[in-house]
Design a protein around this motif. Structure first.
Motif, short mmCIF file in Angstrom:
data_model
loop_
_atom_site.label_atom_id
_atom_site.label_comp_id
_atom_site.label_asym_id
_atom_site.label_seq_id
_atom_site.Cartn_x
_atom_site.Cartn_y
_atom_site.Cartn_z
N LEU A 300 -24.05 -4.97 34.21
CA LEU A 300 -24.04 -3.92 33.19
C LEU A 300 -22.90 -4.10 32.19
O LEU A 300 -23.07 -3.89 30.99
N GLY A 301 -21.72 -4.49 32.70
CA GLY A 301 -20.61 -4.73 31.79
C GLY A 301 -20.90 -5.84 30.81
O GLY A 301 -20.64 -5.72 29.59
N ASN A 302 -21.48 -6.92 31.30
CA ASN A 302 -21.83 -8.04 30.43
C ASN A 302 -22.95 -7.66 29.46
O ASN A 302 -22.95 -8.07 28.29
N ALA A 303 -23.94 -6.87 29.94
CA ALA A 303 -25.04 -6.45 29.07
C ALA A 303 -24.53 -5.56 27.94
O ALA A 303 -24.91 -5.75 26.77
N CYS A 304 -23.67 -4.60 28.25
CA CYS A 304 -23.14 -3.72 27.21
C CYS A 304 -22.21 -4.47 26.26
O CYS A 304 -22.14 -4.15 25.07
N PHE A 305 -21.50 -5.46 26.77
CA PHE A 305 -20.68 -6.32 25.91
C PHE A 305 -21.57 -6.97 24.84
O PHE A 305 -21.22 -7.00 23.66
N LEU A 306 -22.72 -7.48 25.27
CA LEU A 306 -23.63 -8.16 24.34
C LEU A 306 -24.35 -7.16 23.44
O LEU A 306 -24.53 -7.40 22.24
N LEU A 307 -24.80 -6.04 24.00
CA LEU A 307 -25.52 -5.05 23.21
C LEU A 307 -24.63 -4.42 22.14
O LEU A 307 -25.11 -4.09 21.04
N SER A 308 -23.35 -4.26 22.43
CA SER A 308 -22.44 -3.67 21.44
C SER A 308 -22.27 -4.57 20.23
O SER A 308 -21.91 -4.11 19.14
N ARG A 309 -22.54 -5.87 20.41
CA ARG A 309 -22.44 -6.82 19.30
C ARG A 309 -23.80 -7.14 18.69
O ARG A 309 -23.88 -7.90 17.72
N ASN A 310 -24.83 -6.57 19.28
CA ASN A 310 -26.20 -6.75 18.78
C ASN A 310 -26.89 -5.38 18.81
O ASN A 310 -27.82 -5.15 19.61
N PRO A 311 -26.43 -4.43 17.98
CA PRO A 311 -26.84 -3.03 18.10
C PRO A 311 -28.32 -2.77 17.87
O PRO A 311 -28.83 -1.72 18.28
N HIS A 312 -29.06 -3.71 17.23
CA HIS A 312 -30.48 -3.45 17.00
C HIS A 312 -31.26 -3.40 18.31
O HIS A 312 -32.30 -2.72 18.40
N TYR A 313 -30.75 -4.05 19.36
CA TYR A 313 -31.42 -3.96 20.66
C TYR A 313 -31.19 -2.59 21.29
O TYR A 313 -32.04 -2.08 22.04
N TRP A 314 -30.04 -1.98 21.01
CA TRP A 314 -29.78 -0.62 21.49
C TRP A 314 -30.81 0.34 20.88
O TRP A 314 -31.37 1.18 21.58
N SER A 315 -31.07 0.16 19.61
CA SER A 315 -32.07 1.00 18.93
C SER A 315 -33.47 0.75 19.49
O SER A 315 -34.27 1.69 19.62
N GLN A 316 -33.76 -0.49 19.85
CA GLN A 316 -35.07 -0.80 20.42
C GLN A 316 -35.26 -0.11 21.77
O GLN A 316 -36.35 0.39 22.07
N ILE A 317 -34.21 -0.09 22.60
CA ILE A 317 -34.30 0.61 23.89
C ILE A 317 -34.60 2.09 23.65
O ILE A 317 -35.47 2.69 24.30
N GLN A 318 -33.90 2.69 22.70
CA GLN A 318 -34.11 4.11 22.40
C GLN A 318 -35.54 4.36 21.93
O GLN A 318 -36.17 5.35 22.34
N LYS A 319 -36.06 3.48 21.09
CA LYS A 319 -37.42 3.64 20.57
C LYS A 319 -38.46 3.52 21.68
O LYS A 319 -39.40 4.31 21.76
N GLU A 320 -38.30 2.54 22.55
CA GLU A 320 -39.30 2.29 23.59
C GLU A 320 -39.27 3.33 24.70
O GLU A 320 -40.26 3.51 25.42
N THR A 321 -38.16 4.03 24.86
CA THR A 321 -38.05 5.02 25.94
C THR A 321 -38.04 6.45 25.41
O THR A 321 -37.74 7.38 26.15
N MET A 322 -38.39 6.61 24.15
CA MET A 322 -38.31 7.92 23.50
C MET A 322 -39.18 8.97 24.20
O MET A 322 -38.79 10.13 24.34
N ASP A 323 -40.34 8.56 24.69
CA ASP A 323 -41.31 9.52 25.22
C ASP A 323 -41.15 9.79 26.71
O ASP A 323 -41.93 10.57 27.27
N VAL A 324 -40.21 9.16 27.36
CA VAL A 324 -40.03 9.38 28.80
C VAL A 324 -38.79 10.21 29.05
O VAL A 324 -37.74 9.99 28.45
N ASP A 325 -38.94 11.20 29.92
CA ASP A 325 -37.81 12.05 30.27
C ASP A 325 -36.90 11.33 31.26
O ASP A 325 -37.37 10.56 32.10
N SER A 326 -35.60 11.59 31.17
CA SER A 326 -34.64 10.93 32.07
C SER A 326 -34.94 11.21 33.53
O SER A 326 -34.63 10.40 34.41
N ASN A 327 -35.56 12.35 33.81
CA ASN A 327 -35.89 12.70 35.19
C ASN A 327 -37.14 11.97 35.70
O ASN A 327 -37.47 12.09 36.88
#
Length: 485
Positions: A300-327
């Motif tokens: 997770l530390g390595n993944a967030c290190f990479l995602l913080s430098r490639n923020p468009h993938y962060w947005s993609q995760i948000q878009k793909e999981t928009m319709d699912v509740d955290s629960n």
């Protein structure tokens, strides 16, 4: 004085003759077995080659850079010890990970046994097979479905993250999160609701565990010379860890007589119904903790290190999981979310948790390739030879992963299909990681919930990634980011 000089010269001459004769014998044996000559690297420290070995531990790309120079397989020669073979050839990696001629016990057991006994990390043969068999039920899907403890730990993580874009190092927060979940998974112990009769708190146990683990690694590096180092701190740390575990093991052995519905679903529970050997159970728990305590948090530390430098993938995760509740982040949903899975696979390609693994030849054997002018001839390997497999370098094969091997590009996994010995994020063969599914599910859960909780993830560290290798490998600089709700 003259006599002393003559004596020294005579000794040096005899020693040189001995080394030359030994090399002739080695060459003769190689020739007799049809093996070709392997490319050699001579280290600055000629007696044992320890400088090259230590460099590989402190600078993860070091071994890979030498593969770029020498090819997929080369050897580091030394005067006093058997040459060490370094390889990233998939054929050799398959052989070392799947043939009985290779093992770990001579490398690990002597230095590790006092702390963590005999188990899947320290033995070969029947003892290893028995340990693996006992542990396998723990990683069944039924034991991985309950994410309630991880959910609670995630809520605590969110509470601990500074608000409004203040820089934070996520790595130690991930480490704490998964130490707590490991105690639950391995022991059935909830750190927030500990048994009153335990000899130590979980915090004291964790401190003792880390101290014991660090000193055990020192013992491994020193080899047999560890006996020359003072042992009092090591022994006291081990005793604290053992006492804490023994308390819960004795309790579990009593509880094992109860109906299954009244018992926890932990590794300790699974072991306690299969064997009554307290010391053996303790060894498996300790080795399980050694293998798992940093695996998911490092990923997770390595993944967030990479995602913080490639923020468009962060947005993609948000878009793909928009319709699912955290629960409603169920096991099956997490296992089948392709984007997050590809992000994790790509993270492990660039920065594998185990960037190199070593095995020792238990008898004379053969590596399929690595000798000759083009490296295509087999390599004869005498008994006692160390082989270091560089997974960091293996994952940078342009013929498998494409020309842009240093680029974080998760979508490459839509088109590539590496073979089982070309991508070794979780090992391979009989010793492949039993917890692979658990690691990927838990990492996916945390990434998705972070993306649903925080709108942006931005890097606050301009430094290049630099590995810190202990049992697993994570960023030596941590994961310094700003994260905004």
């Amino acid at each position: 004085m003259e006599y002393a000089i003559i004596s020294v010269v005579a000794c040096l001459t005899l020693f040189t003759l001995y080394l030359l004769q030994r090399q002739r014998r080695r060459n003769a044996i190689i020739h007799a077995h049809g093996g070709g000559k392997i490319t050699q690297h001579y280290s600055w420290e000629p007696l044992t080659g320890i400088d090259f070995y230590m460099k590989t531990q402190m600078e993860i790309p070091w071994q890979y850079h030498h593969h770029q120079r020498y090819g997929h397989t080369f050897t580091v020669c030394s005067l006093l010890s058997q040459p060490t073979i370094y390889t990233i050839a998939p054929e050799n990696i398959r052989a070392v990970n799947s043939e009985k001629a290779w093992g770990i016990e001579p490398l690990r057991l002597e230095g590790m046994e006092y702390f963590c006994g005999q188990g899947f990390l320290t033995t070969d043969g029947e003892i290893w097979q028995h340990s693996r068999k006992l542990l396998k039920p723990t990683f069944a899907k039924a034991n991985l479905l309950d994410l309630s403890i991880l959910s609670r730990e995630f809520d605590q993580l969110v509470h601990d993250i500074p608000k409004e874009g203040t820089a934070v190092d996520l790595q130690p927060l991930f480490d704490t999160m998964f130490l707590n979940t490991s105690l639950k998974f391995l022991l059935g112990v909830d750190p927030k609701h500990e048994s009153i009769g335990a000899p130590h708190t979980s915090d004291k146990f964790i401190d003792a565990f880390h101290s014991s683990l660090f000193l055990t690694m020192i013992r491994l590096l020193l080899g047999s010379a560890w006996r020359l180092v003072p042992q009092s701190k090591y022994l006291s740390s081990c005793q604290v860890a053992h006492d804490y575990l023994d308390y819960y093991i004795k309790k579990a052995l009593l509880d094992s007589e109860q109906p299954a519905t009244q018992r926890t679903s932990s590794m300790l529970d699974a072991l306690s119904v299969q064997t009554k050997d307290l010391k053996y159970i303790r060894s498996q728990i300790l080795q399980g903790m050694m293998a798992s305590q940093e695996t998911t948090s490092a990923l997770l530390g390595n993944a967030c290190f990479l995602l913080s430098r490639n923020p468009h993938y962060w947005s993609q995760i948000q878009k793909e999981t928009m319709d699912v509740d955290s629960n409603n982040l169920t096991f099956d949903y997490l296992a089948n979310l392709k984007l997050v899975k590809n992000i994790l696979f790509e993270t492990l390609r660039l920065y594998p948790n185990f960037p190199m693994l070593a095995r020792i030849s238990l008898n004379d054997t053969i590596l399929p390739r690595g000798a000759g002018p083009d490296g295509g001839l087999p390599v004869f390997v005498p008994k006692g030879t160390l082989v270091s497999m560089g997974y960091y370098g293996l994952h940078r094969n342009t013929q498998v992963f494409g020309d842009d091997i240093e680029t974080f590009r998760p979508e490459r996994w839509e088109d590539i299909h590496p073979g089982p010995w070309e991508y070794m994020a979780f090992g391979g063969g009989n010793r492949s990681c039993m917890g692979q599914q658990k690691v990927l599910i838990e990492a996916a859960y945390v990434l998705i919930r972070l993306a649903k909780t925080f709108s942006t993830l931005e890097s606050r560290d301009s430094s290049d990634w630099r590995g810190e290798l202990k049992l697993s490998c994570k960023s030596a600089n941590g994961c310094k980011v700003a994260i905004v709700a």
